[in-house]
Design a protein around this motif. Structure first.
Motif, short mmCIF file in Angstrom:
data_model
loop_
_atom_site.label_atom_id
_atom_site.label_comp_id
_atom_site.label_asym_id
_atom_site.label_seq_id
_atom_site.Cartn_x
_atom_site.Cartn_y
_atom_site.Cartn_z
N GLU A 1 87.91 39.56 15.50
CA GLU A 1 87.09 40.20 13.81
C GLU A 1 85.85 40.64 14.00
OE1 GLU A 1 88.02 37.00 11.61
OE2 GLU A 1 90.42 37.84 11.13
N LYS A 2 85.00 40.01 15.11
CA LYS A 2 83.62 40.00 14.83
C LYS A 2 82.82 40.74 15.89
CE LYS A 2 82.53 35.86 11.71
NZ LYS A 2 82.00 34.57 11.87
N GLY A 3 83.28 40.44 16.78
CA GLY A 3 83.58 40.96 18.89
C GLY A 3 82.34 39.86 19.44
N LEU A 4 82.48 39.46 18.90
CA LEU A 4 81.83 37.76 19.41
C LEU A 4 82.52 36.23 19.25
CD1 LEU A 4 79.70 37.20 17.22
CD2 LEU A 4 77.87 38.89 17.91
N PHE A 5 81.82 35.75 19.74
CA PHE A 5 82.14 34.26 19.31
C PHE A 5 81.04 33.16 18.46
CE2 PHE A 5 84.99 34.86 23.43
CZ PHE A 5 86.12 34.26 22.61
N GLU A 6 80.16 34.40 18.95
CA GLU A 6 78.60 32.98 17.58
C GLU A 6 79.22 33.03 16.37
OE1 GLU A 6 74.32 32.78 17.79
OE2 GLU A 6 74.88 34.14 18.60
N SER A 7 78.61 32.01 16.38
CA SER A 7 79.09 31.00 14.79
C SER A 7 77.92 30.36 14.27
CB SER A 7 79.99 30.65 14.77
OG SER A 7 80.45 29.52 15.40
N GLU A 8 77.52 29.60 13.10
CA GLU A 8 76.65 28.21 12.83
C GLU A 8 77.44 27.72 13.55
OE1 GLU A 8 75.77 25.75 8.89
OE2 GLU A 8 76.97 27.35 9.27
N GLY A 9 76.08 26.97 14.43
CA GLY A 9 75.72 25.74 15.45
C GLY A 9 75.71 26.17 16.48
N THR A 10 76.40 27.16 17.18
CA THR A 10 76.65 27.44 18.30
C THR A 10 74.89 28.43 18.90
OG1 THR A 10 77.06 29.98 17.98
CG2 THR A 10 78.67 28.14 18.69
N HIS A 11 74.99 28.75 19.78
CA HIS A 11 73.84 29.97 20.82
C HIS A 11 74.83 30.58 21.71
CE1 HIS A 11 70.99 26.61 19.30
NE2 HIS A 11 72.07 25.58 19.67
N TYR B 1 86.35 22.45 31.60
CA TYR B 1 85.25 22.93 30.92
C TYR B 1 86.37 23.99 30.31
CZ TYR B 1 80.30 21.73 32.57
OH TYR B 1 79.54 20.74 33.36
N ASP B 2 86.43 23.66 28.69
CA ASP B 2 87.47 25.04 27.99
C ASP B 2 86.90 25.49 28.39
OD1 ASP B 2 89.67 25.66 26.69
OD2 ASP B 2 88.77 24.29 25.00
N VAL B 3 87.31 27.04 28.55
CA VAL B 3 86.71 28.45 28.32
C VAL B 3 87.83 29.18 27.63
CG1 VAL B 3 86.04 30.66 29.40
CG2 VAL B 3 85.62 27.88 30.97
N THR B 4 87.22 29.81 26.76
CA THR B 4 88.25 31.19 25.65
C THR B 4 87.49 32.44 26.55
OG1 THR B 4 88.49 29.47 24.22
CG2 THR B 4 88.85 31.73 23.19
N CYS B 5 88.05 32.95 26.59
CA CYS B 5 87.38 34.52 26.98
C CYS B 5 87.37 35.59 26.32
CB CYS B 5 88.56 34.94 28.48
SG CYS B 5 87.16 36.49 29.64
N GLY B 6 87.12 36.31 25.91
CA GLY B 6 87.83 37.86 25.39
C GLY B 6 86.49 39.27 25.65
N TYR B 7 87.20 40.48 26.05
CA TYR B 7 86.52 41.90 26.64
C TYR B 7 86.54 42.30 25.53
CZ TYR B 7 88.54 39.37 31.01
OH TYR B 7 88.89 38.43 32.17
N THR B 8 84.85 42.41 25.19
CA THR B 8 84.22 43.40 25.18
C THR B 8 85.28 45.10 25.01
OG1 THR B 8 83.01 42.46 24.14
CG2 THR B 8 82.45 45.12 24.11
N GLY B 9 85.91 45.45 23.68
CA GLY B 9 86.78 46.60 24.11
C GLY B 9 88.12 46.30 23.80
N LEU B 10 88.53 45.89 23.78
CA LEU B 10 89.81 44.99 24.22
C LEU B 10 89.93 44.73 22.09
CD1 LEU B 10 91.29 43.03 26.79
CD2 LEU B 10 91.50 45.13 26.23
#
Length: 423
Positions: free
Chosen positions: A370-380, A283-292
């Motif tokens: 840039e967007k504050g989230l990872f969601e893009s076309e085709g993702t949930h 499982y490849d996890v990319t982690c981003g923290y809101t506020g950074l």
């Protein structure tokens, strides 16, 4: 938000309460482990089950206390085409994050703050694998009073950062975990076959029986699944680590990474090769923290002091998760335990695979900032609170020692009465 001057008394009281609860919880778990070692050490299956119980209770304690201090949200973004069919992310009617994940998996993730491992352990808790987690840590952490011996009982993997020693210790730990997952390891009372010799493979490595537990023996043994968590970068991102590793990336002819660090190759290569008889997916996890922001260094903003004393932490933990089948990862066909002796082209192929993944991870982090989230076309994306399924779970850690003390007290009173009767 940072605390105001008037909030400090509340923060001090809260921190003191959390610290006391944490110490009591840790002492309780160590008490349980100690009793289990005295009474059940020769009963391997029961002993391993008790240690796994304390492992699950430890993450329950940490989750409960983290919620008291700063309860974040968890957002998981995924593409159905890039995860196994057996993997499912959802939120139940009570607002709990629920994961259905594949047993015997390896989790790799970028490393930003010193509590990264806690949040990934929580993710596995939501998938009912809290007691199956193994984490790769710095060896110095094994020397922490109370916590260190407890984590050694969890069979966490500690690295000295000395490759010649680490590769032997790591190989032994991984092969043991692999054997337990097949029902052919020490947790099932099975003994290793032999030690390796210099003429065959890596000296000092213990060899376990091949295959899975026979059908006839399944009533007397068990399979012990695992979820292995590793941060291939080896350290949190900082100005120094970024500069040093980008210089190394330049020597490799790789582009500089702006939001992640160049991963270490050999440790993960050794891990996947050692576990490939049982591991199904990475499982490849990319982690981003809101506020950074892209300019921030996570460990300078969300320090342990800021998080657990001032109550200042990320409001949301954002994960982008995808998976790779072990069979599709270039690990080579040879069976050498010493990864330093594999053909150079085998290691080069794996290195390219891993560095390509990290380049993609760096791009994902760019999008996140840039967007504050990872969601893009085709993702949930599913989102839920970071919390226990039930607050009562945290008290389970105190039940075993309390019961043991009560029984010991009753036994002592009974023994005194018997002495008085027959005196």
């Amino acid at each position: 938000m940072l605390l105001s001057r008037h909030s400090w008394p509340v923060a001090v009281a809260r921190t003191a309460m959390v610290a006391i609860a944490f110490i009591i919880g840790c002492l309780s778990l160590r008490f349980t482990q100690g009793v289990a070692r005295m009474l059940l050490y020769r009963q391997k299956k029961a002993f391993h089950a008790i240690l796994n119980l304390t492992k699950r209770q430890f993450i329950q304690i940490l989750t409960f206390l983290t919620v008291l201090i700063n309860p974040p949200r968890i957002a998981v973004t995924y593409d159905e085409n890039h995860i196994p069919e057996k993997t499912l992310f959802r939120v139940d009617s009570k607002g709990n994050l629920i994961l259905s994940i594949v047993p015997n998996s390896v989790w790799i993730c970028n490393h930003q703050i010193y509590t990264d491992w806690l949040f990934l352990w929580f993710v596995n808790y939501t998938g009912r694998f809290a007691d199956s987690v193994y984490i790769v840590l710095k060896a110095a952490l094994a020397n922490i009073p109370i916590l260190g011996p407890g984590m050694q009982n969890f069979k966490f993997l500690f690295l000295l950062r000395k490759w010649d020693l680490d590769k032997v210790n790591l190989t032994n730990s991984l092969l043991e975990i692999d054997a337990d997952a097949r029902g052919m390891g020490p947790a099932s009372g099975v003994s290793h076959v032999t030690s390796t010799s210099k003429s065959t493979t890596l000296p000092g490595v213990l060899i376990w029986p091949k295959g899975k537990v026979p059908e006839a023996a399944k009533g007397t043994t068990a399979l012990w699944p695992y979820q292995m968590i590793i941060f291939p970068e080896g350290t949190v991102i900082s100005p120094h680590t970024r500069e040093r590793l980008n210089k190394f990336a330049k020597k490799l002819g790789r582009p500089e990474l702006k939001h992640t660090l160049l991963p270490r190759v050999r440790g993960l290569f050794l891990m996947l090769r050692s576990l490939r008889d049982t591991a199904e997916y990475v499982y490849d996890v990319t982690c981003g923290y809101t506020g950074l922001t892209a300019e921030d260094y996570g460990e300078e903003v969300f320090t342990l002091k800021a998080y657990y004393i001032k109550g200042y932490g990320p409001s949301k933990i954002n994960y982008h998760i995808r998976a790779f089948a072990i069979k599709d990862i270039p690990l080579g066909d040879d069976d050498l335990a010493d990864v330093d002796n594999v053909p150079p082209e085998t290691l080069a192929a794996f290195e390219k695979w891993l560095l390509d993944i990290w380049a993609e991870k760096d791009e994902l982090m760019k999008v996140f900032y840039e967007k504050g989230l990872f969601e893009s076309e085709g993702t949930h994306t599913v989102e839920a609170d970071f919390k226990l399924r039930s607050r009562h779970e945290v008290f389970q850690a105190l039940m075993v020692p309390a019961t043991a003390i009560l029984l010991a007290r009753c036994a002592w009173i009974g023994a005194r009465k018997l002495v008085q009767v027959y005196a």
